[in-house]
Write a protein that holds these residues in place. Structure first.
Motif, PDB file in Angstrom:
ATOM      1  N   THR A 119       0.853  -1.183   0.000  1.00 30.74           N
ATOM      2  CA  THR A 119       0.000   0.000   0.000  1.00 30.74           C
ATOM      3  C   THR A 119       0.889   1.233   0.000  1.00 30.74           C
ATOM      4  OG1 THR A 119      -1.781  -1.139   1.179  1.00 30.74           O
ATOM      5  CG2 THR A 119      -1.783   1.276   1.246  1.00 30.74           C
ATOM      6  N   LEU A 120       0.753   2.023  -1.060  1.00 25.18           N
ATOM      7  CA  LEU A 120       1.492   3.279  -1.148  1.00 25.18           C
ATOM      8  C   LEU A 120       0.583   4.422  -0.742  1.00 25.18           C
ATOM      9  CD1 LEU A 120       3.426   2.960  -4.543  1.00 25.18           C
ATOM     10  CD2 LEU A 120       4.247   2.455  -2.233  1.00 25.18           C
ATOM     11  N   ARG A 121       1.164   5.382  -0.043  1.00 21.12           N
ATOM     12  CA  ARG A 121       0.450   6.613   0.292  1.00 21.12           C
ATOM     13  C   ARG A 121       1.001   7.711  -0.608  1.00 21.12           C
ATOM     14  NH1 ARG A 121       1.018   7.821   6.298  1.00 21.12           N
ATOM     15  NH2 ARG A 121       3.128   7.118   5.902  1.00 21.12           N
ATOM     16  N   PHE A 122       0.110   8.494  -1.173  1.00 23.07           N
ATOM     17  CA  PHE A 122       0.493   9.544  -2.101  1.00 23.07           C
ATOM     18  C   PHE A 122       0.222  10.915  -1.488  1.00 23.07           C
ATOM     19  CE2 PHE A 122      -0.439   5.795  -4.589  1.00 23.07           C
ATOM     20  CZ  PHE A 122       0.648   5.729  -5.444  1.00 23.07           C
ATOM     21  N   PHE A 123       1.195  11.796  -1.619  1.00 22.53           N
ATOM     22  CA  PHE A 123       1.122  13.170  -1.118  1.00 22.53           C
ATOM     23  C   PHE A 123       1.410  14.075  -2.307  1.00 22.53           C
ATOM     24  CE2 PHE A 123       2.287  10.348   2.263  1.00 22.53           C
ATOM     25  CZ  PHE A 123       1.571  10.788   3.360  1.00 22.53           C
ATOM     26  N   ILE A 124       0.387  14.763  -2.790  1.00 24.24           N
ATOM     27  CA  ILE A 124       0.512  15.534  -4.018  1.00 24.24           C
ATOM     28  C   ILE A 124       0.072  16.966  -3.768  1.00 24.24           C
ATOM     29  CG2 ILE A 124      -0.299  15.710  -6.407  1.00 24.24           C
ATOM     30  CD1 ILE A 124      -0.613  12.585  -6.226  1.00 24.24           C
ATOM     31  N   THR A 125       0.924  17.916  -4.154  1.00 27.15           N
ATOM     32  CA  THR A 125       0.631  19.333  -3.990  1.00 27.15           C
ATOM     33  C   THR A 125       0.253  19.926  -5.339  1.00 27.15           C
ATOM     34  OG1 THR A 125       2.209  19.471  -2.170  1.00 27.15           O
ATOM     35  CG2 THR A 125       1.537  21.550  -3.186  1.00 27.15           C
ATOM     36  N   LEU A 126      -0.891  20.616  -5.355  1.00 24.51           N
ATOM     37  CA  LEU A 126      -1.409  21.278  -6.551  1.00 24.51           C
ATOM     38  C   LEU A 126      -1.324  22.784  -6.323  1.00 24.51           C
ATOM     39  CD1 LEU A 126      -4.639  19.121  -6.650  1.00 24.51           C
ATOM     40  CD2 LEU A 126      -2.621  18.754  -8.053  1.00 24.51           C
ATOM     41  N   LYS A 127      -0.786  23.511  -7.310  1.00 19.62           N
ATOM     42  CA  LYS A 127      -0.654  24.965  -7.174  1.00 19.62           C
ATOM     43  C   LYS A 127      -1.106  25.648  -8.451  1.00 19.62           C
ATOM     44  CE  LYS A 127       3.563  24.549  -4.403  1.00 19.62           C
ATOM     45  NZ  LYS A 127       4.994  24.843  -4.356  1.00 19.62           N
ATOM     46  N   LYS A 128      -1.778  26.774  -8.276  1.00 18.55           N
ATOM     47  CA  LYS A 128      -2.112  27.658  -9.387  1.00 18.55           C
ATOM     48  C   LYS A 128      -2.259  29.056  -8.802  1.00 18.55           C
ATOM     49  CE  LYS A 128      -5.026  28.356 -13.357  1.00 18.55           C
ATOM     50  NZ  LYS A 128      -6.050  27.768 -14.226  1.00 18.55           N
ATOM     51  N   GLY A 129      -1.344  29.939  -9.185  1.00 17.46           N
ATOM     52  CA  GLY A 129      -1.354  31.282  -8.598  1.00 17.46           C
ATOM     53  C   GLY A 129      -1.158  31.186  -7.096  1.00 17.46           C
ATOM     54  N   ASP A 130      -2.056  31.817  -6.341  1.00 12.91           N
ATOM     55  CA  ASP A 130      -1.949  31.769  -4.883  1.00 12.91           C
ATOM     56  C   ASP A 130      -2.742  30.614  -4.275  1.00 12.91           C
ATOM     57  OD1 ASP A 130      -4.471  32.744  -5.403  1.00 12.91           O
ATOM     58  OD2 ASP A 130      -4.376  34.351  -3.912  1.00 12.91           O
ATOM     59  N   LYS A 131      -3.336  29.764  -5.112  1.00 12.43           N
ATOM     60  CA  LYS A 131      -4.096  28.615  -4.621  1.00 12.43           C
ATOM     61  C   LYS A 131      -3.179  27.405  -4.493  1.00 12.43           C
ATOM     62  CE  LYS A 131      -8.140  30.285  -6.995  1.00 12.43           C
ATOM     63  NZ  LYS A 131      -8.477  30.445  -8.384  1.00 12.43           N
ATOM     64  N   VAL A 132      -3.190  26.797  -3.322  1.00 12.56           N
ATOM     65  CA  VAL A 132      -2.385  25.600  -3.056  1.00 12.56           C
ATOM     66  C   VAL A 132      -3.274  24.606  -2.307  1.00 12.56           C
ATOM     67  CG1 VAL A 132      -0.350  24.656  -1.912  1.00 12.56           C
ATOM     68  CG2 VAL A 132      -0.270  26.962  -2.882  1.00 12.56           C
ATOM     69  N   GLN A 133      -3.293  23.370  -2.793  1.00 14.45           N
ATOM     70  CA  GLN A 133      -4.062  22.312  -2.136  1.00 14.45           C
ATOM     71  C   GLN A 133      -3.213  21.053  -2.104  1.00 14.45           C
ATOM     72  OE1 GLN A 133      -7.149  22.517  -0.736  1.00 14.45           O
ATOM     73  NE2 GLN A 133      -7.237  24.693  -1.256  1.00 14.45           N
ATOM     74  N   GLU A 134      -3.455  20.214  -1.100  1.00 16.17           N
ATOM     75  CA  GLU A 134      -2.737  18.950  -1.022  1.00 16.17           C
ATOM     76  C   GLU A 134      -3.716  17.792  -1.136  1.00 16.17           C
ATOM     77  OE1 GLU A 134       0.861  16.733   1.291  1.00 16.17           O
ATOM     78  OE2 GLU A 134      -0.263  18.219   2.406  1.00 16.17           O
ATOM     79  N   LEU A 135      -3.421  16.901  -2.047  1.00 20.83           N
ATOM     80  CA  LEU A 135      -4.195  15.683  -2.247  1.00 20.83           C
ATOM     81  C   LEU A 135      -3.437  14.549  -1.577  1.00 20.83           C
ATOM     82  CD1 LEU A 135      -6.422  13.972  -3.672  1.00 20.83           C
ATOM     83  CD2 LEU A 135      -4.848  13.827  -5.627  1.00 20.83           C
ATOM     84  N   ARG A 136      -4.135  13.805  -0.741  1.00 17.85           N
ATOM     85  CA  ARG A 136      -3.551  12.633  -0.087  1.00 17.85           C
ATOM     86  C   ARG A 136      -4.483  11.454  -0.324  1.00 17.85           C
ATOM     87  NH1 ARG A 136      -1.242  14.451   5.818  1.00 17.85           N
ATOM     88  NH2 ARG A 136       0.034  16.184   5.053  1.00 17.85           N
ATOM     89  N   PHE A 137      -3.887  10.340  -0.734  1.00 18.08           N
ATOM     90  CA  PHE A 137      -4.667   9.113  -0.891  1.00 18.08           C
ATOM     91  C   PHE A 137      -3.723   7.924  -0.815  1.00 18.08           C
ATOM     92  CE2 PHE A 137      -3.400  10.119  -5.221  1.00 18.08           C
ATOM     93  CZ  PHE A 137      -3.223   8.896  -5.848  1.00 18.08           C
ATOM     94  N   SER A 138      -4.285   6.745  -0.640  1.00 14.95           N
ATOM     95  CA  SER A 138      -3.476   5.534  -0.617  1.00 14.95           C
ATOM     96  C   SER A 138      -4.092   4.507  -1.551  1.00 14.95           C
ATOM     97  CB  SER A 138      -3.350   4.983   0.808  1.00 14.95           C
ATOM     98  OG  SER A 138      -4.612   4.667   1.320  1.00 14.95           O
ATOM     99  N   GLU A 139      -3.237   3.613  -2.006  1.00 12.42           N
ATOM    100  CA  GLU A 139      -3.700   2.569  -2.935  1.00 12.42           C
ATOM    101  C   GLU A 139      -2.870   1.312  -2.701  1.00 12.42           C
ATOM    102  OE1 GLU A 139      -6.289   1.107  -5.398  1.00 12.42           O
ATOM    103  OE2 GLU A 139      -6.248   3.293  -5.222  1.00 12.42           O
ATOM    104  N   GLU A 140      -3.574   0.183  -2.574  1.00 14.39           N
ATOM    105  CA  GLU A 140      -2.879  -1.103  -2.489  1.00 14.39           C
ATOM    106  C   GLU A 140      -2.614  -1.574  -3.912  1.00 14.39           C
ATOM    107  OE1 GLU A 140      -3.147  -5.188  -0.028  1.00 14.39           O
ATOM    108  OE2 GLU A 140      -4.934  -4.702  -1.190  1.00 14.39           O
ATOM    109  N   LEU A 141      -1.363  -1.907  -4.184  1.00 20.53           N
ATOM    110  CA  LEU A 141      -0.961  -2.315  -5.523  1.00 20.53           C
ATOM    111  C   LEU A 141      -0.417  -3.738  -5.491  1.00 20.53           C
ATOM    112  CD1 LEU A 141       0.716   1.070  -6.147  1.00 20.53           C
ATOM    113  CD2 LEU A 141      -1.232   0.238  -7.464  1.00 20.53           C
ATOM    114  N   TRP A 142      -0.627  -4.473  -6.573  1.00 24.25           N
ATOM    115  CA  TRP A 142      -0.141  -5.836  -6.650  1.00 24.25           C
ATOM    116  C   TRP A 142       0.328  -6.136  -8.059  1.00 24.25           C
ATOM    117  CZ3 TRP A 142      -5.070  -4.212  -6.096  1.00 24.25           C
ATOM    118  CH2 TRP A 142      -5.963  -4.496  -7.124  1.00 24.25           C
ATOM    119  N   ARG A 143       1.159  -7.180  -8.147  1.00 26.97           N
ATOM    120  CA  ARG A 143       1.685  -7.609  -9.443  1.00 26.97           C
ATOM    121  C   ARG A 143       0.583  -8.277 -10.248  1.00 26.97           C
ATOM    122  NH1 ARG A 143       7.574 -10.115  -8.371  1.00 26.97           N
ATOM    123  NH2 ARG A 143       7.691  -9.790 -10.611  1.00 26.97           N
ATOM    124  N   ASN A 144       0.613  -8.073 -11.533  1.00 30.26           N
ATOM    125  CA  ASN A 144      -0.329  -8.764 -12.432  1.00 30.26           C
ATOM    126  C   ASN A 144       0.379  -9.888 -13.146  1.00 30.26           C
ATOM    127  OD1 ASN A 144      -2.478  -7.193 -11.793  1.00 30.26           O
ATOM    128  ND2 ASN A 144      -2.267  -5.854 -13.530  1.00 30.26           N
TER     129      ASN A 144
END
Length: 148
Positions: free
Chosen positions: A123-148
């Motif tokens: 399970t990976l946790r993702f921390f992503i920052t989005l910016k546009k001008g003076d707007k900044v938001q952080e997206l956080r989510f997790s996903e369990e990944l497996w081999r196919n």
């Protein structure tokens, strides 16, 4: 009509990457400030080879693809937004892997793609920052990944 076109273009990308019968691979979304952010992470082997080549993406059993689309939540038709995007993935041992996003523009659709490696059933946790001008938001989510 524009929203339908944007969603259609975004879903076109998802459709080649995902099997509809697998709900754990389905798109997710969150409202972050002025944006509606659609996101998902999935095993890159789900990409058709020709699509991986088109987007310059690797395919591999332990490579995840991350897909982010940002829409203006408060504007009619929710137009796609171009943003500055950066982030990292964190594994269960708190090791961070930086994500290098590439911007894809198809008509009125805009989305961002990145890839990272993983171990089977990790399970990976993702921390992503989005910016546009003076707007900044952080997206956080997790996903369990497996081999196919």
């Amino acid at each position: 009509m524009k929203k339908l076109m944007l969603v259609s273009a975004y879903l076109a990308f998802l459709s080649f990457a995902l099997f509809a019968a697998q709900p754990s691979w389905a798109e997710q979304s969150k409202r972050l400030g002025p944006w509606e952010v659609h996101y998902n992470a999935f095993n890159s082997t789900l990409l058709r080879p020709e699509m991986a080549r088109q987007y310059n993406l690797e395919r591999g059993e332990t490579i995840a693809t991350i897909n982010i689309a940002v829409l203006a939540a408060e504007l009619p038709g929710k137009p796609a937004q171009q943003v500055s995007i950066e982030g990292y993935a964190m594994n269960p041992l708190s090791m961070q892997q930086p994500l290098e996003f590439s911007e894809v523009i198809e008509g009125e659709a805009v989305y961002y793609l990145a890839q990272t490696s993983f171990s089977n059933l990790e399970t990976l946790r993702f921390f992503i920052t989005l910016k546009k001008g003076d707007k900044v938001q952080e997206l956080r989510f997790s996903e369990e990944l497996w081999r196919n």
